[in-house]
Enzyme design. Structure first.
Site, mmCIF file in Angstrom:
data_model
loop_
_atom_site.group_PDB
_atom_site.id
_atom_site.type_symbol
_atom_site.label_atom_id
_atom_site.label_comp_id
_atom_site.label_asym_id
_atom_site.label_seq_id
_atom_site.Cartn_x
_atom_site.Cartn_y
_atom_site.Cartn_z
ATOM 1 N N ASN A 168 11.155 10.265 -19.190
ATOM 2 C CA ASN A 168 10.568 9.115 -18.265
ATOM 3 C C ASN A 168 8.992 9.186 -18.435
ATOM 4 O OD1 ASN A 168 9.192 8.798 -15.673
ATOM 5 N ND2 ASN A 168 11.051 9.375 -14.758
ATOM 6 N N ASP B 289 7.443 7.510 -16.383
ATOM 7 C CA ASP B 289 6.256 6.307 -15.999
ATOM 8 C C ASP B 289 5.129 7.157 -16.064
ATOM 9 O OD1 ASP B 289 9.121 5.282 -15.047
ATOM 10 O OD2 ASP B 289 8.847 6.732 -12.952
ATOM 11 N N HIS B 290 4.196 8.315 -16.627
ATOM 12 C CA HIS B 290 3.281 8.794 -16.115
ATOM 13 C C HIS B 290 2.099 8.828 -16.659
ATOM 14 C CE1 HIS B 290 3.866 10.008 -11.945
ATOM 15 N NE2 HIS B 290 5.347 10.489 -12.675
ATOM 16 N N ARG C 192 -6.776 2.877 -15.335
ATOM 17 C CA ARG C 192 -8.137 1.751 -15.524
ATOM 18 C C ARG C 192 -8.220 0.277 -15.883
ATOM 19 N NH1 ARG C 192 -12.854 4.722 -17.902
ATOM 20 N NH2 ARG C 192 -12.796 6.258 -16.917
ATOM 21 N N HIS D 131 11.042 4.179 -13.788
ATOM 22 C CA HIS D 131 11.573 3.688 -12.442
ATOM 23 C C HIS D 131 10.734 2.169 -12.003
ATOM 24 C CE1 HIS D 131 12.045 5.875 -8.527
ATOM 25 N NE2 HIS D 131 11.766 4.631 -7.919
ATOM 26 N N ARG E 91 8.760 0.445 -8.959
ATOM 27 C CA ARG E 91 8.813 0.998 -8.202
ATOM 28 C C ARG E 91 8.232 -0.215 -7.183
ATOM 29 N NH1 ARG E 91 7.972 5.318 -5.298
ATOM 30 N NH2 ARG E 91 8.448 7.454 -6.097
ATOM 31 N N ARG F 64 3.381 1.178 -8.754
ATOM 32 C CA ARG F 64 2.324 1.989 -8.785
ATOM 33 C C ARG F 64 2.316 2.272 -10.772
ATOM 34 N NH1 ARG F 64 4.225 6.953 -5.449
ATOM 35 N NH2 ARG F 64 4.380 5.456 -3.926
ATOM 36 N N HIS F 65 3.460 2.302 -11.344
ATOM 37 C CA HIS F 65 3.103 2.567 -12.995
ATOM 38 C C HIS F 65 3.780 1.983 -13.270
ATOM 39 C CE1 HIS F 65 6.492 4.602 -11.389
ATOM 40 N NE2 HIS F 65 5.889 5.981 -11.118
ATOM 41 N N GLU G 130 15.785 3.641 -13.428
ATOM 42 C CA GLU G 130 15.700 3.981 -12.007
ATOM 43 C C GLU G 130 15.112 2.168 -11.025
ATOM 44 O OE1 GLU G 130 12.976 7.086 -10.965
ATOM 45 O OE2 GLU G 130 13.800 8.414 -12.949
ATOM 46 N N THR H 72 6.072 11.089 -5.328
ATOM 47 C CA THR H 72 7.519 10.986 -5.884
ATOM 48 C C THR H 72 8.529 11.466 -5.776
ATOM 49 O OG1 THR H 72 7.923 11.968 -8.464
ATOM 50 C CG2 THR H 72 7.847 13.165 -6.807
ATOM 51 N N THR H 73 9.628 11.194 -6.260
ATOM 52 C CA THR H 73 10.579 10.683 -5.041
ATOM 53 C C THR H 73 11.615 12.060 -4.864
ATOM 54 O OG1 THR H 73 11.766 9.441 -7.166
ATOM 55 C CG2 THR H 73 13.458 9.744 -5.435
ATOM 56 N N GLU I 192 22.620 12.388 -10.937
ATOM 57 C CA GLU I 192 21.990 13.104 -11.184
ATOM 58 C C GLU I 192 21.508 13.658 -10.088
ATOM 59 O OE1 GLU I 192 19.063 11.080 -13.965
ATOM 60 O OE2 GLU I 192 17.678 12.900 -12.485
ATOM 61 N N HIS J 78 14.434 16.611 -12.096
ATOM 62 C CA HIS J 78 13.036 16.893 -11.578
ATOM 63 C C HIS J 78 12.035 17.934 -10.945
ATOM 64 C CE1 HIS J 78 10.298 14.255 -8.364
ATOM 65 N NE2 HIS J 78 10.241 15.137 -8.076
ATOM 66 N N GLY J 79 11.050 18.137 -11.757
ATOM 67 C CA GLY J 79 10.067 19.117 -11.962
ATOM 68 C C GLY J 79 10.552 19.642 -13.023
ATOM 69 N N GLY K 90 10.067 13.495 -17.127
ATOM 70 C CA GLY K 90 9.069 13.016 -17.325
ATOM 71 C C GLY K 90 7.509 13.907 -16.905
ATOM 72 N N HIS K 91 6.885 14.523 -15.970
ATOM 73 C CA HIS K 91 5.638 14.598 -15.505
ATOM 74 C C HIS K 91 5.699 16.017 -16.270
ATOM 75 C CE1 HIS K 91 2.420 16.355 -12.973
ATOM 76 N NE2 HIS K 91 2.436 15.310 -13.147
HETATM 77 N N1 PXP Z 1 15.219 11.631 -12.244
HETATM 78 C C1 PXP Z 1 14.878 10.947 -11.199
HETATM 79 C C2 PXP Z 1 15.633 10.560 -10.713
HETATM 80 C C3 PXP Z 1 13.904 10.870 -10.563
HETATM 81 O O1 PXP Z 1 13.034 10.315 -10.008
HETATM 82 C C4 PXP Z 1 13.088 11.352 -12.251
HETATM 83 C C5 PXP Z 1 11.009 11.041 -11.686
HETATM 84 O O2 PXP Z 1 10.593 10.259 -11.500
HETATM 85 C C6 PXP Z 1 12.659 12.328 -13.132
HETATM 86 C C7 PXP Z 1 14.041 12.306 -12.825
HETATM 87 C C8 PXP Z 1 11.664 13.171 -13.642
HETATM 88 O O3 PXP Z 1 11.045 14.459 -12.642
HETATM 89 P P1 PXP Z 1 9.464 14.793 -13.684
HETATM 90 O O4 PXP Z 1 9.068 13.268 -13.827
HETATM 91 O O5 PXP Z 1 9.557 15.289 -12.370
HETATM 92 O O6 PXP Z 1 9.853 15.153 -14.590
#
Ligand code: PXP
Length: 246
Positions: free
Chosen positions: A9, A11-12, A20, A45, A47, A51-52, A72, A102-103, A153, A192-193, A214-215
Site C-alpha cells: 500500500n 498511500d503514505h 509539502r 486508497h 479517499r 488526503r493522500h 481501495e 485510517t480505516t 479482506e 491493516h497494522g 503499507g504504513h
Molecule cells: N488493507 C486495507 C483495506 C486498508 O484500508 C489498509 C490501510 O489503508 C491496509 C490494508 C494497510 O494497512 P497498513 O497501512 O496499516 O499496513
C-alpha cells in the site's frame, strides 16, 4: 502450502508528498521499487477527501506499473465511476469516515447488503475482482457471500493493536474467519497494522492468500530503505508459510 501474495500500500508515500505539495516523493516510483523488491501487487486508497492518493496517481499506477493494482474505495457513485474508467485488477471496498485517521473498522456488510450488492455486481461485470474489507466476524463473511463478493479482506487492526491473551484471542477470530471464508469458497486476504513483529501468525494461516501492508513498511523504509523493508517482510511471510518463524 500455497504462496502468500504481498500487496504494497503506497498511500503514505503520497501522505509525505502532500505534506509539502509538489511531486516528491512519488507513489508511482515507490510502486516500481516495490515491484523490483518482490511485491505481488500495489494497493492505493483514493479517499473522498484525497488526503493522500490523488486521482492522477491512480491513473499513473495503472499505466506505469506492471503489477496488479488494487484500488481501495468507498462504495460511492463517484468512486465507482473512477474504478470503471481506470479498470484496476481489483477493487477493495472499504468504509470511509471523514474524521478517521485510517480505516478504523471493517464494512458492515450485514447492514449494508442491499447498498453494496449493485456496486459489487457492476464492478464484477467490468472484470474487476471485488473484495470487501470486513472485521473477522462469521456474520460478515456470510453477508459477503450473499452480496456476491468473491474475496474478503480481514481487518487485522484489532489483532495488531492488542497484546498478550487479547492478541491470541484476536488471532483466533482471524483464523476462524479465514476458515469460514474458505468453506464458503471466498478468497481470503488480510491487512491493516501488520509489521515485522506481528505478521508471522497471520502469514501462517493457510487459507489467507494475500496480505496488504503499507504504513509499517513506509516507516521502516526511512531507516533501511523500501526494497530492504519489503524483502524482509517477504522473507518473514515465506518463512511462516514454510512453517518457520523467522
Ligand atoms: N488493507 C486495507 C483495506 C486498508 O484500508 C489498509 C490501510 O489503508 C491496509 C490494508 C494497510 O494497512 P497498513 O497501512 O496499516 O499496513
Amino acid at each position: 502450502m500455497n504462496k502468500l501474495r504481498l500487496g504494497i500500500n503506497v498511500d503514505h508515500v503520497a501522505t509525505v508528498r502532500n505534506a509539502r505539495g509538489g511531486e516528491h516523493p512519488d507513489p508511482v516510483r515507490a510502486a516500481l521499487a516495490a515491484a523490483r523488491a518482490g511485491a505481488d501487487g500495489i494497493t492505493a486508497h483514493l479517499r473522498e477527501d484525497r488526503r493522500h492518493i490523488r486521482d492522477d496517481d491512480i491513473y499513473r499506477l495503472k499505466q506505469e506499473c506492471a503489477l496488479p493494482l488494487n484500488l481501495e474505495m468507498a462504495a460511492t457513485d463517484e468512486m465507482l465511476a473512477i474504478a470503471l474508467k481506470v479498470k484496476p485488477h481489483a477493487s477493495c471496498i472499504v468504509p470511509e469516515r471523514r474524521a478517521e485517521l485510517t480505516t478504523e473498522g471493517g464494512l458492515d456488510v450485514v447492514k449494508g447488503l442491499t447498498t453494496l450488492k449493485p456496486y459489487i455486481a457492476t464492478l464484477s461485470a467490468a472484470g474487476i475482482r471485488v473484495s470487501l474489507f470486513i472485521d473477522p466476524e462469521p456474520a460478515q463473511i456470510e453477508a459477503a457471500k450473499q452480496a456476491g463478493a468473491p474475496v474478503v479482506e480481514l481487518h487485522t487492526g484489532a489483532y495488531c493493536h492488542a497484546s498478550g491473551d487479547a492478541q491470541a484471542q484476536e488471532l483466533r477470530r482471524i483464523i476462524r474467519a479465514a476458515e469460514a471464508a474458505g468453506a464458503l469458497g471466498i478468497e481470503c486476504h488480510a491487512g491493516h497494522g501488520l509489521s515485522f513483529a506481528n505478521v508471522i501468525p497471520v502469514a501462517s494461516i493457510p487459507s489467507i492468500v494475500e496480505l496488504n501492508i503499507g504504513h509499517f513498511l513506509m516507516g521502516e523504509a526511512l531507516f533501511i530503505g523500501l526494497p530492504a523493508a519489503i524483502r524482509e517482510m517477504r522473507m518473514r511471510m515465506d518463512s511462516a508459510r514454510q512453517g518457520g518463524n523467522a
